[in-house]
Design a protein around this motif. Structure first.
Motif: not given
Lengths: 104, 172
Positions: A1-5, A7-12, A50-51, A53-54
């Motif tokens: 489980m990751s603590t980073i949302p 949307s952070a990766f998508l924003s980067l 990202t997608f 994994k998330y």
């Protein structure tokens, strides 16, 4: 489980894509334009991974797609630079504003 | 959002990536721009590791930070690069482009800023390379073989385009 949302990766990826877009549209040197396009493709790859994994259903397919995208990007860079070298041999310029022989 | 080590790693990698991109836009010498972009590529590989895609991270370092950067450096060395990249365009054009890009970024950001799918447990980090190999050679075997044709065509095409034509040289 990751603590980073996610949307952070998508924003980067969005920020990197916008930097690449601005560079590709404003720079004069053709090599820099090509490498800005590579930056945009990299941002797309971040989204794919990202997608993978998330996403709604996490699977390896996103990473496979990213690998294919990297392959096609490498081929594109090689052919683009070969065209650039051929053009430089004939026209003695790599300024993208002077490459307008198909315009008139 | 808790302040964990993972979050710290993500923030530092993202910062290096964005700084590399901004330096690409602001530096004047072409060589320095490419060196700045290597930092971006390497920190994107770090981002892939955070997303449990180790194999993609290694491929990223090999192909982007290795091959493509060297290719671009060779292209710059073989062409004229001493004139930096002078800004001779009008300031209005740049301003309009900046506004357009910022508008695009804002429009996309509205769509993604509260994107949050319920996170399911994934097994991507266990035997990542094994999983990729299995998927490539079973489900995606036809695109994988077509990729070899694509690479061959790109290789031959690049050589033919960049080759110095002897007959043309004699005519001139």
């Amino acid at each position: 489980m990751s603590t980073i949302p996610a949307s952070a990766f998508l924003s980067l990826a969005l920020i990197l894509f916008c930097i690449g877009l601005y560079g590709a549209l404003t720079k004069r040197n053709t090599v820099i334009v090509l490498i800005s396009i590579e930056l945009m493709l990299n941002a797309v790859n971040i989204n794919l991974v990202t997608f993978s994994k998330y996403g709604i259903k996490p699977s390896i397919t996103g990473q496979i797609f990213a690998l294919f995208a990297i392959t096609v990007a490498a081929a594109e860079a090689a052919v683009g630079l070969a065209i650039l070298i051929a053009l430089y041999r004939n026209r003695r310029t790599i300024n993208i504003d002077e490459m307008d022989s198909m315009k008139n | 959002m808790t302040f964990s080590g993972e979050f710290f790693a993500f923030m530092s990698l993202a910062l290096v990536a964005v700084i590399g991109g901004v330096l690409l836009l602001n530096l004047t010498k072409v060589m320095h721009m490419i060196i700045a972009l290597v930092f971006t590529f390497i920190s994107i590989a770090g981002i892939y590791v955070l997303l449990s895609a180790e194999f993609v991270a290694v491929v990223q370092i090999l192909i982007y930070a290795g091959a493509i950067t060297i290719l671009m450096l060779f292209a710059i060395m073989l062409t004229k690069h001493d004139d930096a990249s002078e800004a001779q365009g009008t300031i209005w054009r740049k301003l309009l482009l900046l506004l357009g890009v910022i508008g695009f970024a804002f429009a996309v950001y509205i769509g993604i800023y509260n994107f949050n799918v319920e996170q399911l447990p994934s097994h991507l980090h266990e035997n990542n390379v094994l999983q990729i190999g299995k998927a490539l050679y079973t489900k995606h075997v036809i695109p994988f073989e077509l990729t070899s044709v694509l690479l061959l065509v790109a290789l031959v095409g690049a050589i033919i385009l960049a080759k110095n034509d002897e007959k043309e040289a004699h005519k001139e």
